[in-house]
Design an enzyme around this catalytic site. Structure first.
Site, PDB file in Angstrom:
ATOM      1  N   GLY A   1       0.753  -1.183   0.052  1.00 47.74           N
ATOM      2  CA  GLY A   1       0.076   0.033   0.029  1.00 47.74           C
ATOM      3  C   GLY A   1       0.932   1.373   0.069  1.00 47.74           C
ATOM      4  N   SER A   2       0.511   2.331   0.680  1.00 51.30           N
ATOM      5  CA  SER A   2       1.038   3.599   0.586  1.00 51.30           C
ATOM      6  C   SER A   2       2.460   3.607   1.116  1.00 51.30           C
ATOM      7  CB  SER A   2       0.180   4.482   1.247  1.00 51.30           C
ATOM      8  OG  SER A   2      -0.967   4.757   0.380  1.00 51.30           O
TER       9      SER A   2
END
Length: 647
Positions: free
Chosen positions: A326-327
């Site tokens: 993810g981020s």
């Protein structure tokens, strides 16, 4: 012709002298033979009587004492406890069925137990002792000893058995031991003879397996005399084996226990790592399991319970789990772009909430967009569009190369089982794996840690440590072997400039400490321990255009297995980094609300050396935090006491 008297006298003298010499030599020879016969027939009579009964003298291996496993402070993680067991040697038993029948009237034995003994007897040499009953109570052990004359071939023995006092805290790291299987023997070209002892235990997973040769030691042997009915009469000779070497881990058992209890019932993993030495201070996976169950012989019911649990307690999520980062992966994309020169810290991009490429729309997590953001703001607020734009300029190969340098997409060399390599994809990888060309859309997905990118919590902790120090820090689990510290080379530079690292570090600081930071609610209030970090939320399902149009379904309204994974990486103190942390909560929802608070608590526990102090938390949270910490303290296990001697 007559000999004169003188010649006769001389000849007689010679005969007498020779007779005396021959007589003396004969007497001496008979004296030596007599002495030797007396020595053999009188003084050595017992030994030669035994040799004459060669089939009554048995040689038996003595299993070596397994090495201890301790934490960094000497607290016992895996030790040996005294264990009473009953063995049966077929060669000495005579009528095995009669002996087993008598034995079953003295101690409780099921038909299943008896069948197992019969099978073990068939599979092994008649001279090899078979374990009939293990972990026998003292009362039963003493009954067997008293009835020994009527139980030929049966021997009550006192041995050592593996014990894990901290139960699930180290179940995934240390693993467990179990009996040698045919598969184990098949994997060895020249197996140690001690492995042929029935029920001899070796490491099956974790440190117990990967450092088996170090922990096992070398077997001893003993020569025993048995009588006609197979009863052991006496031990004639014993050669002690060499105990296995003790191993000291880098992990702090108290921090490990705190983090394990903090994860609670979640399906999650947390890794805490010293950013300078690479030492793993905690490496947890929840839920855990009791490794003692496997040592004793786990029941089908217990094993089925573990296998049917959807939180997968047998999986070591900290090193085996491979998740879309993810981020948290935006750190890698940003560093690749900075090094390639396609952006500077002042570069800005406008985020309307999405970008369009071809006939597809790539959305930002914030529906209305973030407006104009620079690098620090893009990390602080976790803007997706900024990275969509940047990734198209830098390209996937440069991003993948940076990911490798940061420790992703590779198997780190640690003595644990099933360590994943993860996936750090590039154009060549997709062509080899799928026979397809890489597309711009793949790059856009990869830029925010989605698509093909997969990483473990261990790899994310390594990435964070390298960002914090600018060095190629490698994870370490073994601190010392046999009392000798393991030497660690000085890590090389990561090859990035201080300005490039500082640009990302500043953004990670803002994530925690600015008003618009995605993890500001999980900041550390103590100025001496300020924290830098990055939140992440990775999707495990596709969101259709129709769902976006009517509003994306909240994680709380989805079944557990369809919720997003929650991730967080960080380090502290910001000004002088000591520890990095990575947390993944499977299907936990948002990284900022679920993973970040766990990471903060884990860092504070490592930094302070005790239960985190309330003044380290923002004032508005202290009432709730105090309640949570008090509840957590009730669950904490008293860690093992320092132990440097053997059981």
């Amino acid at each position: 012709m007559r000999r004169n008297a003188r010649d006769t006298e001389e000849s007689a003298r010679r005969v007498n002298r020779r007779a005396l010499l021959l007589g003396g030599a004969s007497a001496a020879m008979f004296a030596v033979l007599g002495a030797r016969m007396r020595f053999l027939s009188v003084e050595q009579a017992d030994q030669f009587r035994l040799l004459a009964e060669e089939n009554r003298i048995n040689m038996r291996l003595i299993p070596p004492e397994r090495g201890l496993i301790q934490d960094r402070n000497g607290k016992l993680i895996a030790g040996n406890e005294q264990n009473y067991r009953i063995t049966l040697t077929r060669e000495d038993a005579g009528d095995v069925e009669t002996v087993l029948n008598r034995l079953s009237h003295i101690i409780a034995m099921t038909e299943e137990d008896l069948d197992r003994v019969r099978k073990d007897l068939e599979r092994n040499s008649p001279f090899v002792p078979i374990i009939v009953a293990d972990r026998v109570p003292w009362q039963d052990f003493s009954k067997i000893a008293l009835n020994a004359p009527t139980l030929p071939g049966i021997t009550p023995e006192v041995g050592l058995s593996r014990h894990y006092p901290l139960v699930e805290d180290f179940s995934h790291v240390v693993g467990y031991v179990g009996p040698v299987s045919e598969k184990d023997l098949a994997e060895l070209t020249d197996p140690d003879p001690v492995l042929t002892i029935p029920k001899f235990q070796i490491g099956k997973i974790g440190v117990e397996r990967w450092m088996e040769d170090t922990l096992r030691g070398a077997a001893g042997n003993k020569r025993i005399e048995v009588n006609a009915v197979g009863r052991v009469m006496r031990e004639l000779e014993r050669t002690e084996g060499k105990p296995g070497a003790d191993i000291q881990l880098t992990i702090d058992a108290d921090v490990q226990n705190f983090v394990q209890m903090r994860l609670g019932d979640l399906s999650a993993a947390c890794v805490v790592m010293d950013v300078n030495s690479g030492e793993l201070i905690a490496c947890t996976s929840a839920p855990g399991f009791d490794p003692n169950l496997f040592v004793r012989g786990i029941t089908q019911r217990d094993y089925s319970t573990l296998m049917e649990n959807d939180h997968r307690p047998l999986a070591n999520k900290s090193v085996q789990g491979a998740y879309p980062p993810g981020s948290t992966f935006k750190i890698v994309t940003a560093l690749a772009a900075l090094e390639a020169g396609v952006i500077t810290p002042e570069t800005t991009h406008y985020c309307p909430g999405y970008i369009e490429f071809g006939n597809r729309r790539f959305h930002c997590w914030k529906h209305g967009g973030h407006g104009t953001v620079n690098l620090a703001h893009s990390l602080e607020q976790s803007c997706d569009v900024f990275y969509y734009e940047v990734a198209q300029k830098v390209g996937i190969d440069a991003i993948a190369a940076m990911g490798k340098r940061m420790g992703l997409g590779m198997r780190h060399d640690l003595p644990m089982s099933a360590i994943t390599e993860g996936i750090m994809p590039n154009k060549e990888w997709k062509q080899e794996r799928w026979g397809q060309d890489w597309r711009i859309g793949d790059t856009i997905n990869a830029s925010i840690g989605q698509g093909y990118v997969l990483a473990s919590p261990l790899q994310l902790a390594v990435m964070t440590a390298r960002v914090a120090t600018g060095k190629m820090v490698e994870p370490r689990l073994i601190k010392a072997v046999g009392g000798k510290p393991v030497e660690v080379p000085e890590p090389a530079s990561i090859g990035l400039t201080p300005a490039q690292l500082r640009a990302v570090q500043t953004g990670m600081y803002d994530v925690m400490n600015s008003e618009r930071g995605t993890a500001k609610s999980s900041r550390i209030a103590d100025e001496t321990m300020l924290m830098a970090g990055k939140t992440g939320t990775s999707q495990v399902r596709n969101i259709s255009a129709a769902e976006r149009a009517r509003g994306v379904t909240s994680n709380d309204d989805l079944p557990w297995e369809r919720r997003d994974h929650a991730l967080f990486v960080g380090y502290a103190p910001y000004a002088a980094p000591r520890y990095a942390v990575a947390v993944v909560v499977e299907h936990g929802g948002g990284g900022s609300t679920v993973a970040a608070p766990i990471a903060r608590d884990a860092l504070l526990r490592a930094l302070t050396g005790g239960i985190p102090p309330l003044d380290a938390y923002p004032a508005a949270q202290r009432g709730r935090i105090e309640t949570d910490l008090n509840a957590l303290k009730e669950k904490l296990r008293i860690s093992g006491t320092p132990q440097t001697t053997r059981a």
